[in-house]
Enzyme design. Structure first.
Site, PDB file in Angstrom:
ATOM      1  N   ASP A  11       0.888  -1.163   0.000  1.00 44.31           N
ATOM      2  CA  ASP A  11       0.000   0.000   0.000  1.00 44.31           C
ATOM      3  C   ASP A  11       0.925   1.211   0.000  1.00 44.31           C
ATOM      4  OD1 ASP A  11      -2.044   1.860   0.286  1.00 44.31           O
ATOM      5  OD2 ASP A  11      -2.156   1.609   2.454  1.00 44.31           O
ATOM      6  N   GLU A  71      -1.504  -1.610  -4.386  1.00 44.82           N
ATOM      7  CA  GLU A  71      -2.750  -0.843  -4.429  1.00 44.82           C
ATOM      8  C   GLU A  71      -2.556   0.364  -5.338  1.00 44.82           C
ATOM      9  OE1 GLU A  71      -5.368   1.778  -1.372  1.00 44.82           O
ATOM     10  OE2 GLU A  71      -4.967  -0.292  -0.746  1.00 44.82           O
ATOM     11  N   ASP A 144      -2.255   0.853   7.728  1.00 41.82           N
ATOM     12  CA  ASP A 144      -1.618   0.866   6.415  1.00 41.82           C
ATOM     13  C   ASP A 144      -0.969  -0.483   6.114  1.00 41.82           C
ATOM     14  OD1 ASP A 144      -1.660   3.892   5.482  1.00 41.82           O
ATOM     15  OD2 ASP A 144      -1.241   3.860   7.629  1.00 41.82           O
TER      16      ASP A 144
END
Length: 184
Positions: A11, A71, A144
């Site tokens: 991410d 992502e 996260d």
């Protein structure tokens, strides 16, 4: 011999980069690691990009992932934030591509849908579902890292499907699929 592969999920971010790793053995997931790279202690944006690249290379050299799931940046209203996020993603992708690791990009809604069945799920819902799926004892304070892990799990769930997102096997494939982004 067992059919094994390791998936690194990322991410990307310029404040915090979350990441998680799973091992797949004969179509079963095993949790390896989740963590985050805290970048807000660096003032210089270019230093942050260097740290993202170096940490991604370090993860690759430590865990030898067979695939990377990342992502995709979501489209927000702040153009500067989008630009910085896109750079962070690009640097992480470049690290993987420099080691010839196939990369697949997933939209945030697709990741949430794969994990929870709801494309509008909250970070907390995604984290709780990952905790159940992978038997995690505790969840991190910042989510996260679970977002990075969710990208890896999403990739596992989508493996073998025809449409899995944008996939790049190297620089040539990236350039071929993104000719409009390449300056001539």
């Amino acid at each position: 011999m067992a059919n094994e592969r390791i998936i690194l999920g990322i991410d990307p971010g310029t404040t915090i980069m979350g990441f998680g790793l799973i091992k797949v053995v004969n179509k079963k997931m095993e949790f390896l690691q989740l963590n985050e790279l805290v970048l807000n202690k660096y003032d210089d944006h270019y230093k942050k990009l260097k740290v993202i690249f170096e940490r991604t290379i370090e993860l690759i050299e430590t865990y030898h992932p067979d695939e990377i799931a990342i992502e995709a940046p979501f489209f927000g209203k702040n153009v500067q934030s989008m630009l910085k996020l896109g750079r962070a993603q690009g640097v992480a992708m470049a690290a993987g591509l420099s080691r010839d690791i196939p990369i697949t990009e997933y939209e945030p809604k697709k990741i949430k849908m794969a994990i929870t069945g709801n494309g509008n799920a909250s970070k907390e819902q995604v984290a709780k579902m990952l905790q159940q799926l992978l038997g995690l004892k505790t969840l991190p304070k910042n989510l996260d890292s679970t977002d990075g892990l969710a990208a890896a799990v999403c990739h596992f769930f989508n493996s073998g499907r025809v449409e899995v997102g944008k996939s790049y096997s190297g620089w040539d494939a990236f350039v071929k699929q993104n000719e409009n982004r390449v300056k001539k």
